[in-house]
Design an enzyme around this catalytic site. Structure first.
Site, PDB file in Angstrom:
ATOM      1  N   ASP A  16       0.981  -1.264   0.184  1.00  0.00           N
ATOM      2  CA  ASP A  16      -0.058  -0.163  -0.003  1.00  0.00           C
ATOM      3  C   ASP A  16       0.933   1.254  -0.087  1.00  0.00           C
ATOM      4  O   ASP A  16       0.486   2.184  -0.584  1.00  0.00           O
ATOM      5  CB  ASP A  16      -0.902   0.168   1.173  1.00  0.00           C
ATOM      6  CG  ASP A  16      -2.257   1.017   0.838  1.00  0.00           C
ATOM      7  OD1 ASP A  16      -2.224   1.392  -0.106  1.00  0.00           O
ATOM      8  OD2 ASP A  16      -3.079   0.957   2.025  1.00  0.00           O
ATOM      9  N   HIS A 205      -7.834  -1.000   8.778  1.00  0.00           N
ATOM     10  CA  HIS A 205      -6.816  -0.467   7.788  1.00  0.00           C
ATOM     11  C   HIS A 205      -6.929   0.938   7.836  1.00  0.00           C
ATOM     12  O   HIS A 205      -8.164   1.484   7.225  1.00  0.00           O
ATOM     13  CB  HIS A 205      -7.103  -1.280   6.657  1.00  0.00           C
ATOM     14  CG  HIS A 205      -6.159  -0.703   5.345  1.00  0.00           C
ATOM     15  ND1 HIS A 205      -4.950  -1.442   4.909  1.00  0.00           N
ATOM     16  CD2 HIS A 205      -6.197   0.512   4.583  1.00  0.00           C
ATOM     17  CE1 HIS A 205      -4.370  -0.737   4.009  1.00  0.00           C
ATOM     18  NE2 HIS A 205      -5.101   0.571   3.758  1.00  0.00           N
ATOM     19  N   CYS A 238      -3.265   5.530  -1.861  1.00  0.00           N
ATOM     20  CA  CYS A 238      -3.946   4.900  -2.973  1.00  0.00           C
ATOM     21  C   CYS A 238      -3.954   6.129  -4.046  1.00  0.00           C
ATOM     22  O   CYS A 238      -4.324   7.063  -4.031  1.00  0.00           O
ATOM     23  CB  CYS A 238      -5.384   4.375  -2.681  1.00  0.00           C
ATOM     24  SG  CYS A 238      -5.942   3.640  -4.025  1.00  0.00           S
TER      25      CYS A 238
END
Ligand code: COA
Ligand code: ZN
Length: 312
Positions: A16, A205, A238
């Site tokens: 990530d 998360h 992201c």
């Protein structure tokens, strides 16, 4: 106030984190993972088997898996978007896989070019490939606390997706605050919506986009959550989410948890060493506060030339 005695941390920086950085060489990714596996962390998301044009920084994940030094007891997992990705993960020797779908249809379409329910319909086939290879799959519900395109997401909808992923064969499901839109009471509202699900199959998360990351973690912890994702140094975000920033910082979380008597099984000094390596890799200051300040137990020598209060 009662807190759990132990929590587990899935270190997601090599996936990530790095997926939102300029691509770094495979050897550097391998060295970061090998550093992390020496800290006591037991689960490292090491790469992603996605289309290399979709996430250029995750190209070469096969080589990453081939290059790492496997430490017994450490699980090395990979994110997979589809059956093709799962097959690549199995061939590369991943120990576990993560599948992601977004609670927001718009975010899901931008991420994988299909609706949330279309993604959901594809999960059993991915799980089957994993089962045939005797590995487990975990789910992630992205944008579970809000979407940059659609705004607030109904906790009930998140609950539906969590149960659907578990029904599809996922071993656990992480509630993803993809762009850091959660605040502690929103964490509570989504956890309430999954109150019928055993708490030990729920993970959280978090991203620290708006400074609420550790407050959100603490709220979840007090609600009984014991599985958290975090990223060394605070790498990442992201790339499909405007304004995304890094995950909560692993060493900041470990520092806080361990001081509160919550064991993470991690050697904090070793982890800080990995954060320094991560910062060197990306060549810009990372968000980590403990990397900057050191742990609270690290004392500063009193400068010899400063007079004490009595002016001596
Ligand atoms: N790895 C590598 N290549 C893949 C692949 C995978 N997991 N899945 C599909 N492909 C290839 C196909 O072989 C095909 O190649 P070709 O054009 O040479 O024949 C091409 O991609 C298109 O296949 P298709 O099944 O139509 O996929 P798509 O174009 O709908 O792309 C994804 C969908 C999921 C592969 C792509 O959007 C992706 O990788 N997204 C990842 C997003 C992500 O990781 N986001 C971060 C997580 S929050
Ligand atoms: Zn994330």
């Amino acid at each position: 106030m009662s807190l759990p005695a132990n929590v587990t941390i899935r270190e997601v920086g090599p996936r990530d984190g790095l997926q939102n950085e300029q691509p770094v060489p495979v050897e550097a990714r391998v060295r970061l993972i090998d550093c992390l596996s020496g800290t006591g962390l037991t689960h490292i998301e090491a790469g992603a088997f996605v289309h290399p044009d979709a996430i250029p920084a995750m190209a070469g994940s096969e080589d990453v898996f081939a290059g790492i030094r496997r430490v017994p007891g450490v699980c090395y997992s990979a994110l997979v978007p589809n059956v093709r990705g799962m097959e690549r993960a199995v061939a590369a020797g991943a120990d576990r896989a993560e599948v992601v779908l977004s609670a927001s249809d718009t975010h899901n379409r931008r991420n994988v070019r299909r609706s949330t329910d279309e993604s959901l319909a594809g999960i059993p086939a991915i799980v089957q490939v994993a089962r045939d290879a005797q590995i487990d799959v975990d789910g992630v519900v992205a944008t579970a606390f809000g979407c940059p395109y659609e705004g607030d997401i109904e906790p009930r909808e998140v609950g539906r997706l969590v149960r659907a992923l578990l029904d599809a064969g996922c071993g656990s499901v992480a509630l993803g605050d993809t762009t850091g839109m959660a605040t502690p009471t929103r964490i509570g509202a989504v956890l309430d919506a999954v109150a019928d699900v055993p708490v030990d199959v729920i993970a959280v998360h978090l991203h620290d986009t708006r400074g609420t990351g550790l407050a959100n973690l603490l709220w979840a912890l007090q609600a009984g959550i014991t599985h958290f994702d975090a990223s060394v140094g605070g790498l990442g975000g992201c790339p499909y989410a405007p304004g995304a920033s890094g995950n909560i910082v692993t060493e900041d979380a470990v520092h806080m948890l361990q001081d509160m008597g919550v064991d993470c099984g991690v050697d904090l000094d070793a982890l800080i060493g990995c954060a320094a390596r991560a910062e060197g890799m990306v060549g810009r200051p990372l968000a980590s506060q403990v990397l900057r300040a050191g742990p609270r137990t690290r004392l500063t020598a009193v400068p010899a030339d400063v007079p004490d209060r009595a002016g001596r």
